[in-house]
Design a protein around this motif. Structure first.
Motif, mmCIF file in Angstrom:
data_model
loop_
_atom_site.group_PDB
_atom_site.id
_atom_site.type_symbol
_atom_site.label_atom_id
_atom_site.label_comp_id
_atom_site.label_asym_id
_atom_site.label_seq_id
_atom_site.Cartn_x
_atom_site.Cartn_y
_atom_site.Cartn_z
ATOM 1 N N VAL A 1 0.857 -1.189 0.000
ATOM 2 C CA VAL A 1 0.000 0.000 0.000
ATOM 3 C C VAL A 1 0.888 1.232 0.000
ATOM 4 O O VAL A 1 1.933 1.271 0.660
ATOM 5 C CB VAL A 1 -0.940 0.020 1.227
ATOM 6 C CG1 VAL A 1 -1.686 1.355 1.305
ATOM 7 C CG2 VAL A 1 -1.934 -1.126 1.176
ATOM 8 N N ARG B 1 -11.147 11.796 -3.179
ATOM 9 C CA ARG B 1 -10.462 10.622 -2.650
ATOM 10 C C ARG B 1 -10.304 9.615 -3.788
ATOM 11 O O ARG B 1 -11.277 9.262 -4.454
ATOM 12 C CB ARG B 1 -11.251 9.988 -1.496
ATOM 13 C CG ARG B 1 -11.356 10.877 -0.267
ATOM 14 C CD ARG B 1 -12.291 10.245 0.761
ATOM 15 N NE ARG B 1 -12.409 11.080 1.943
ATOM 16 C CZ ARG B 1 -11.721 10.886 3.064
ATOM 17 N NH1 ARG B 1 -10.864 9.896 3.151
ATOM 18 N NH2 ARG B 1 -11.892 11.684 4.106
ATOM 19 N N ARG C 1 -4.657 6.780 -2.734
ATOM 20 C CA ARG C 1 -4.227 5.509 -2.140
ATOM 21 C C ARG C 1 -4.023 4.484 -3.255
ATOM 22 O O ARG C 1 -4.923 4.278 -4.089
ATOM 23 C CB ARG C 1 -5.270 4.998 -1.144
ATOM 24 C CG ARG C 1 -4.899 3.656 -0.476
ATOM 25 C CD ARG C 1 -5.990 3.225 0.484
ATOM 26 N NE ARG C 1 -5.764 1.891 1.025
ATOM 27 C CZ ARG C 1 -5.100 1.630 2.146
ATOM 28 N NH1 ARG C 1 -4.586 2.649 2.843
ATOM 29 N NH2 ARG C 1 -4.947 0.396 2.578
ATOM 30 N N GLU D 1 -2.972 0.485 -4.058
ATOM 31 C CA GLU D 1 -2.915 -0.842 -3.447
ATOM 32 C C GLU D 1 -2.518 -1.872 -4.486
ATOM 33 O O GLU D 1 -3.010 -1.842 -5.626
ATOM 34 C CB GLU D 1 -4.279 -1.237 -2.857
ATOM 35 C CG GLU D 1 -4.757 -0.364 -1.722
ATOM 36 C CD GLU D 1 -6.121 -0.795 -1.198
ATOM 37 O OE1 GLU D 1 -6.584 -0.220 -0.200
ATOM 38 O OE2 GLU D 1 -6.733 -1.714 -1.810
ATOM 39 N N LEU E 1 -8.780 5.820 -5.053
ATOM 40 C CA LEU E 1 -8.335 4.478 -4.689
ATOM 41 C C LEU E 1 -8.027 3.729 -5.983
ATOM 42 O O LEU E 1 -8.923 3.505 -6.808
ATOM 43 C CB LEU E 1 -9.412 3.740 -3.893
ATOM 44 C CG LEU E 1 -9.107 2.279 -3.540
ATOM 45 C CD1 LEU E 1 -7.852 2.183 -2.682
ATOM 46 C CD2 LEU E 1 -10.298 1.628 -2.824
ATOM 47 N N MET F 1 -6.634 13.011 -1.622
ATOM 48 C CA MET F 1 -6.079 11.810 -0.999
ATOM 49 C C MET F 1 -5.992 10.734 -2.073
ATOM 50 O O MET F 1 -6.985 10.431 -2.748
ATOM 51 C CB MET F 1 -6.951 11.330 0.153
ATOM 52 C CG MET F 1 -6.510 9.970 0.714
ATOM 53 S SD MET F 1 -7.581 9.366 2.031
ATOM 54 C CE MET F 1 -7.003 10.364 3.381
ATOM 55 N N ASP G 1 -1.901 11.665 1.473
ATOM 56 C CA ASP G 1 -3.143 12.306 1.921
ATOM 57 C C ASP G 1 -3.195 13.790 1.616
ATOM 58 O O ASP G 1 -4.106 14.477 2.058
ATOM 59 C CB ASP G 1 -3.354 12.076 3.418
ATOM 60 C CG ASP G 1 -2.298 12.775 4.265
ATOM 61 O OD1 ASP G 1 -1.344 13.324 3.691
ATOM 62 O OD2 ASP G 1 -2.427 12.762 5.508
ATOM 63 N N GLU H 1 0.108 5.588 0.294
ATOM 64 C CA GLU H 1 -0.949 6.578 0.478
ATOM 65 C C GLU H 1 -0.354 7.972 0.586
ATOM 66 O O GLU H 1 0.643 8.176 1.289
ATOM 67 C CB GLU H 1 -1.770 6.255 1.728
ATOM 68 C CG GLU H 1 -3.050 7.082 1.845
ATOM 69 C CD GLU H 1 -3.984 6.539 2.921
ATOM 70 O OE1 GLU H 1 -4.998 5.918 2.554
ATOM 71 O OE2 GLU H 1 -3.678 6.725 4.108
#
Length: 778
Positions: free
Chosen positions: A6, A140, A70, A72, A142, A68, A10, A8
């Motif tokens: 991971v 956000r 992220r 993965e 992902l 943000m 922010d 990240e």
């Protein structure tokens, strides 16, 4: 399926509204999959309606602010738990090295932030939740990656907004900037007011947002001021011609606005307030009641005004591109990842993959074919290929035509500039690259390489290579090396003692922005990295408190002032601190940390700075006291005398230490020279340094010192920004792409008599050096 790794961030701030991920080791070449768009392999990296991916890059459309992000890595397909996201896309991604760097559009790829585990094909699910949440975050993001040995074309799983855009009404291009800016002001005032606004509301909004009193009655078109002298007749003539062009353009815009007012049947516009009836008649604003206005939804301009046929075609094309351009890029992305070609599908299947209606799909297909992104053979099922449909003539094989042999000139050709290569036109002929092909730069380089090959094969092609001008006069004599030293391109800090070179330190590879001589050694600073203090003995000390290049050295030569600014989400924090390079205490100015400030200069133990919220008023602070307002707004302070300068409409105003002022009517690019009694500017092509005395009077008599140049002129000029070695000598380094034929690291100019001498060469040939800024003392 499990999460393997991971990463990240922010507080990611997009550049140009794009979230950018790149493979740090992507070679930028087509490789095994020539149809996949790679970084630097085409003019753009398409994002479509939401996001896009190719070989070595992923781009996502984002708004402004702080986001943000992220990332993965999964060992298999993750669960479909994206219900809380507004936009979701699954797409293949081809990795060159297996690393991913979260960067910005112009920043290049840095170190890998997420390791995928090796080169190959992966699938990524890109999900976005739009901002405006209660915790103050922006969007956000992902992005979930997993290995995918058999890539399938992209599929859209959620859309927060329609895939078809709002369209383009064309009024911006027809009315130009000033009227449309005024319409934006009215809309902003209506939003803040919560309903239609009157002229009084608009006036109040403007004055609240830094418009001067009476701004509504100002002329709509403000001509530029008369240019101030540069000290050079050719530059003054150029500036006057540019101003005349702007005045003529504004006159043309006024004539066109008069035509529009007449066609709409409203009074002519002369002041800003006169725009209200015209904007209402155009539908850009809606009039409510006797004197209220709010935002409207105007019809396309070609349906309201009489326009020439070519203008009508242009507006309709821009309208179609605004509506269907991103959707067409989504279609193109599906085809790029569909193997083998053509893609065979039905309209219903393709619409479901894109998450659009079949009507939107067919409109998008029409636009994509019209612009050459793809072509279809019609019918059902659909058969789609990338690029334009081949014409019958290009499909039939033809024998290559014999190259045309240029005639050999009987007289000597004109001298060729060393930076040019003259090639006969037939050698560059050939098919232009298609929309999926390489950039124009790559195409031209390839054409030039083919030209060189043809010449080597003896096919009669004529290639003229640059010829050295053997009669060019020798350069100026060599002088002493730079007094404070240099930083070479490889990070070596070099000084000289008794004429002998001394390598003080080898700094790690970082983009060092500045180097300053201090009483404690040489301070090397850059953006985002701790500064390095290198002593005379070569000892390197890290100064973690200094991470910005805009530092100011105080008069004792032992302390520096720096503004530490942090920009996170929607909050910015500022601190002005004075750091003792000898290890003494760090002093912080008492100041509200949410109030923006920026450094101006320093004199003796006092630091000068601007207060952003007080209309950029100049403040000063001496450690141990409270900051106070300075009587005169200045943008520069001379460290030797405390003299300040400020750019004004009338020229440069110089504020002497006793508070008296002198305004010199010279170009606003002029800056104070050390000592505060002269202003200086630099010009290029041909290069020169110009000095203006700080004296009252309507006319100035400049002193021009010309610098040596060779025949290889470039738009950027020969020399970099100069560094004052002392009050009488200036150092000029060469631009990285422009070096003299004889080795030298730059030149030194004496402003007493105009004498020029070359600086001894240091570092690898073809690489520029960074001068250490000398410590200037009274």
């Amino acid at each position: 399926m499990a999460v393997v790794r991971v990463f990240e961030h922010d507080d990611y701030s997009p550049e140009y509204g794009l979230v950018v991920l790149r493979d740090p080791d992507d070679p930028g070449e087509p490789g095994d999959d020539p149809e996949l768009p790679r970084g630097r392999d085409r003019e753009d990296e398409p994002t479509g309606t939401f996001a896009g991916a190719g070989a070595g890059w992923i781009l996502c459309q984002a708004g402004d602010g702080h986001h943000m992000v992220r990332l993965e890595l999964h060992d298999g397909p993750p669960p479909a738990d994206h219900a809380g996201f507004d936009d979701v896309l699954e797409t293949p991604y081809r990795a060159s090295s297996g690393g991913l760097s979260l960067t910005v559009l112009t920043g290049g790829a840095g170190p890998a932030d997420l390791e995928l585990g090796g080169a190959g094909c992966y699938r990524v699910r890109v999900a976005r939740r739009r901002g405006g949440t209660e915790d103050g975050f922006g969007d956000r993001w992902l992005l979930r990656f997993w290995p995918d040995l058999a890539p399938e074309p992209p599929v859209w799983l959620a859309r927060g907004r329609p895939a078809v855009g709002p369209g383009y009404d064309g009024w911006q291009s027809e009315l130009q900037y000033e009227p449309m800016e005024f319409a934006g002001i009215v809309n902003a005032a209506a939003r803040e007011h919560g309903g239609p606004v009157t002229v009084e509301h608009i006036d109040d909004w403007g004055r609240t947002h830094s418009r001067p009193s009476g701004w509504l009655d100002a002329p709509l078109w403000q001509p530029p001021r008369e240019p101030l002298t540069t000290g050079h007749a050719d530059l003054d003539e150029r500036n006057a011609a540019q101003r005349a062009e702007v005045v003529a353009r504004l006159a043309g815009q006024q004539r066109r606005l008069d035509e529009i007012a007449a066609e709409l049947g409203v009074p002519l516009v002369r002041r800003k307030r006169d725009l209200l009836p015209l904007l209402a008649a155009a539908g850009i604003l809606v009039r409510e009641g006797p004197d209220g206005y709010r935002a409207g939804r105007p019809a396309r301009v070609d349906t309201v005004l009489s326009l020439p046929p070519d203008r009508v075609r242009s507006v309709r094309l821009q309208d179609a591109r605004s509506r269907y351009g991103p959707l067409a890029e989504d279609l193109e992305a599906v085809l790029r990842w569909a193997f083998p070609a053509p893609l065979q599908t039905t309209a219903a299947e393709l619409a479901e993959r894109l998450l659009v209606s079949e009507a939107e799909l067919r409109d998008g297909l029409v636009f994509a074919q019209r612009t050459g992104l793809l072509h279809a053979d019609g019918g059902e099922p659909l058969r789609l290929w990338l690029g334009r449909r081949p014409s019958p003539a290009s499909a039939a094989p033809t024998a290559p035509a014999a190259p045309t042999v240029p005639a050999v000139p009987t007289a000597p050709a004109a001298p060729v500039t060393p930076t040019r290569m003259s090639v006969a036109a037939p050698m560059l002929s050939g098919p232009a690259p298609n929309s999926a092909g390489r950039s124009t730069r790559s195409f031209m380089l390839g054409a030039m390489a083919r030209v060189a090959g043809d010449a080597a094969d003896g096919r009669g092609m004529l290639v003229r290579f640059p010829q050295r001008n053997r009669e060019e006069p020798p350069g100026p004599p060599f002088g002493a090396p730079p007094r404070a030293g240099v930083i070479e391109a490889n990070g070596t800090l070099v000084g000289w003692r008794d004429g002998a070179r001394v390598d003080l330190a080898r700094l790690e590879a970082a983009r060092w922005s500045r180097a300053l001589q201090t009483r404690q050694g040489v301070l090397v600073v850059s953006h985002g990295h701790p500064a390095r203090l290198v002593s005379a003995a070569g000892e390197v000390t890290e100064i973690d408190e200094v991470r910005m290049p805009g530092v100011m050295l105080l008069g004792d030569g032992r302390r520096v002032a720096v503004v530490d600014s942090q920009h996170r989400r929607r909050v910015s924090r500022y601190q002005l601190r004075v750091i003792d390079l000898g290890g003494g205490p760090v002093e912080t100015m008492p100041w509200p940390d949410d109030r923006g400030i920026s450094l101006v200069g320093a004199y003796r133990g006092t630091v000068f700075f601007t207060d952003h919220q007080a209309r950029w008023a100049t403040m000063r602070w001496t450690p141990g006291t409270d900051p106070e307002r300075y009587a005169h707004p200045v943008q520069q302070v001379d460290p030797l005398t405390g003299t300040g300068s400020a750019r004004k409409v009338e020229g440069i105003t110089v504020v002497r230490p006793d508070g008296t002022t002198v305004t010199v009517p010279v170009d606003q690019m002029a800056r104070l020279a050390p000592g505060g009694d002269r202003l200086w500017t630099v010009r290029s092509n041909p290069p020169a340094l110009t000095l203006f005395p700080v004296e009252p009077g309507a006319t100035v008599q400049p002193q021009v010192w010309w610098l040596p140049e060779d025949r290889r002129r470039s738009p950027q000029g020969t020399y970099r920004e100069p560094v004052w070695e002392d009050t009488e000598h200036v150092l000029f380094g060469y631009h990285p792409w422009h070096f003299p034929r004889e080795p030298a690291s730059g030149v030194r100019l004496s402003v007493r008599d105009g004498a020029v001498e070359r600086l001894p060469s240091t570092g690898p040939r073809g690489h520029s050096v960074k001068f250490v800024e000398p410590l200037l003392t009274p």
